[in-house]
Enzyme design. Structure first.
Site, PDB file in Angstrom:
ATOM      1  N   CYS A   1      46.760 -14.937 -60.855  1.00 13.46           N
ATOM      2  CA  CYS A   1      47.217 -15.378 -62.181  1.00 13.46           C
ATOM      3  C   CYS A   1      47.619 -16.849 -62.146  1.00 13.46           C
ATOM      4  O   CYS A   1      47.352 -17.589 -63.095  1.00 13.46           O
ATOM      5  CB  CYS A   1      48.362 -14.499 -62.667  1.00 13.46           C
ATOM      6  SG  CYS A   1      47.859 -12.778 -62.889  1.00 13.46           S
ATOM      7  N   THR A   2      48.244 -17.274 -61.070  1.00 10.78           N
ATOM      8  CA  THR A   2      48.619 -18.679 -60.933  1.00 10.78           C
ATOM      9  C   THR A   2      47.373 -19.554 -60.896  1.00 10.78           C
ATOM     10  O   THR A   2      47.315 -20.586 -61.579  1.00 10.78           O
ATOM     11  CB  THR A   2      49.491 -18.889 -59.681  1.00 10.78           C
ATOM     12  OG1 THR A   2      50.686 -18.113 -59.827  1.00 10.78           O
ATOM     13  CG2 THR A   2      49.845 -20.347 -59.496  1.00 10.78           C
TER      14      THR A   2
END
Length: 159
Positions: free
Chosen positions: A45-46
């Site tokens: 997600c980062t």
């Protein structure tokens, strides 16, 4: 009913990391990239949100509104946004009602374990509120560029 290109994007209202409400239909008149991601501050997600961040000026050229949605709460979204200096809203879908509406919540398998969660997905919505492209099972490394390529092609056709 599967969500697909050519249909109106289902409307919703969710709070962002500051508690401010965002209603999808309020963005009519500009394209929207609505992306669903599983969890704040995790490696995949980062990578995904930081690629959107790094390409943000290219999205601005198309007057695109980026909206990230996860089942995390506002406090988690605020910490994630602040940590990575994200220039777009992160919407808190606690209870995953909008994830359900967009059919991105469901069974996942990781390391042989089955569980329920967000299937990483993106919906590109035109200024009239119609979905022009859906992406399922998004690969985080090149996804932002993939979306930008679609926008360049779409805007070239409509120019």
């Amino acid at each position: 009913m599967a969500i697909h290109a050519g249909q109106p994007a289902p409307d919703f209202t969710l709070p962002d990391e500051t508690g401010r409400s965002h209603t999808l239909s309020e963005y009519r008149g500009k394209p929207v990239v609505l992306f669903f991601y599983p969890e704040d501050d995790t490696p995949g997600c980062t990578t995904e949100v930081c690629n959107f961040r790094d390409d943000y000026s290219a999205y601005e050229q198309y007057d695109v509104q980026l909206l990230g949605v996860s089942p995390d709460d506002e406090e988690s979204d605020e910490a994630f946004k602040s940590k990575f200096n994200l220039p777009f809203p992160l919407l808190a879908d606690v209870g995953h009602k909008v994830c359900d509406l967009y059919e991105v919540w469901g069974e996942k398998v990781m390391f042989g374990f089955r569980y329920e969660g967000v299937r990483r997905s993106t919906f590109v919505i035109d200024p009239e509120g119609t979905i022009i492209k859906t992406y399922a099972q998004v690969g985080v490394e090149k996804h932002s560029q993939e979306v930008l390529d679609l926008l360049a092609e779409h805007f070239a056709k409509s120019a």
